[in-house]
Scaffold this motif. Structure first.
Motif, mmCIF file in Angstrom:
data_model
loop_
_atom_site.group_PDB
_atom_site.id
_atom_site.type_symbol
_atom_site.label_atom_id
_atom_site.label_comp_id
_atom_site.label_asym_id
_atom_site.label_seq_id
_atom_site.Cartn_x
_atom_site.Cartn_y
_atom_site.Cartn_z
ATOM 1 N N ASP A 68 22.090 20.861 -58.790
ATOM 2 C CA ASP A 68 22.723 20.814 -57.476
ATOM 3 C C ASP A 68 23.614 19.585 -57.392
ATOM 4 O O ASP A 68 23.171 18.463 -57.654
ATOM 5 N N MET A 69 24.857 19.788 -57.035
ATOM 6 C CA MET A 69 25.799 18.683 -56.989
ATOM 7 C C MET A 69 25.612 17.809 -55.754
ATOM 8 O O MET A 69 26.178 16.714 -55.691
ATOM 9 N N TYR A 70 24.820 18.262 -54.771
ATOM 10 C CA TYR A 70 24.568 17.485 -53.581
ATOM 11 C C TYR A 70 23.174 16.877 -53.648
ATOM 12 O O TYR A 70 22.217 17.548 -54.040
#
Length: 275
Positions: A84-86
């Protein structure tokens, strides 16, 4: 090159034309016309084998135009799923023994990403047969009901303990002789009562907070019998004959401080009118 001069000896214009034509033919023959050996060497250079030992003529598949270079492991299934990039919210990464006063030091608007509590607020229409006519209250995420009301997350016991320890060096000791309510009433005869209200509304103001009450005893004014009788007549039902207490209430002004100043004025007028 000498033939044109002998054939066109008398005409200079024809001589120049012949010279230009011969020069152009010589240039085109010597510069742009390639020999068979040169063409064969260029063909061999284009068919030079690559690192796998194959020439472009040996490759039969059609080469695709790749604008973005992709990893070959993505097609055989060995590539892991992208993370997940967040980053997760702070409430998900918060430990159990976190220093809450450092997380929520002062009064502020509710933030779901910081508070690690399953708080719910509001009402939502649910489906029939699940939770009756109404469903569960919405969660804290994007909940405007939790945002528009004040909270007391900055007044936990640990907050109060740390703040009291910080201002303790600026405080003085409790004065001697004020240990009992009777002693405090003797030294401070005037009792002022005000109220503050906190509720869920679109405004933090409450009209009931403007009310101010003064309470004191008749004997604390040091009046003679004539002045006491006159003050009783001026006060009317604001005087309690059983206890001797006088109660003055002001709510005519819009602000609490204005009503407080007004009651001080009324006390002064009553005292001097009674003499």
């Amino acid at each position: 090159m000498a033939a044109p001069f002998s054939l066109c000896k008398g005409n200079k214009f024809l001589l120049c034309v012949n010279v230009i034509q011969n020069n152009l033919a010589f240039i085109s023959t010597s510069t742009f016309v390639k020999s068979p050996e040169t063409r064969n060497s260029n063909r061999n250079r284009r068919q030079r084998p690559d690192a796998a030992g194959k020439t472009p003529s040996d490759k039969k598949e059609f080469r695709k135009l790749l604008l973005v270079k992709k990893d070959a492991r993505r097609f055989d299934g060995s590539r892991e799923k992208p993370k997940d990039m967040y980053n997760p919210p702070r409430s998900k990464k918060m430990s159990v023994d976190v220093d809450w006063p450092s997380v929520w030091p002062v009064a502020q608007t509710y933030k779901q990403s910081v508070v690690p509590l399953p708080l719910r607020q509001g009402a939502v229409q649910g489906q029939e047969g699940t939770m009756g006519e109404h469903g569960l209250p919405p969660q804290g995420y994007a909940n405007t009901e939790l945002v528009k009301i004040p909270n007391f997350l900055h007044l936990t016991p640990r907050h109060i303990k740390q703040q009291c320890a910080a201002i303790k060096k600026f405080c003085t000791r409790w004065p001697e002789g004020l240990e009992t309510p009777q002693q405090m009433k003797e030294h401070f005869p005037l009792e002022v009562t005000t109220s503050d209200y906190c509720f869920s509304s679109n405004s933090v103001r409450d009209s009931r907070a403007r009310v101010v009450t003064f309470k004191f005893n008749m004997k604390d004014l040091q009046l003679d019998p004539h002045s006491q009788d006159k003050m009783k007549r001026l006060l009317g039902n604001r005087y309690d004959p059983q206890t001797g207490d006088i109660t003055l209430v002001a709510d005519r002004c819009p602000l609490k401080q204005q009503n407080y100043d007004y009651l001080r004025y009324v006390m002064t007028v009553l005292y001097f009118e009674s003499w």
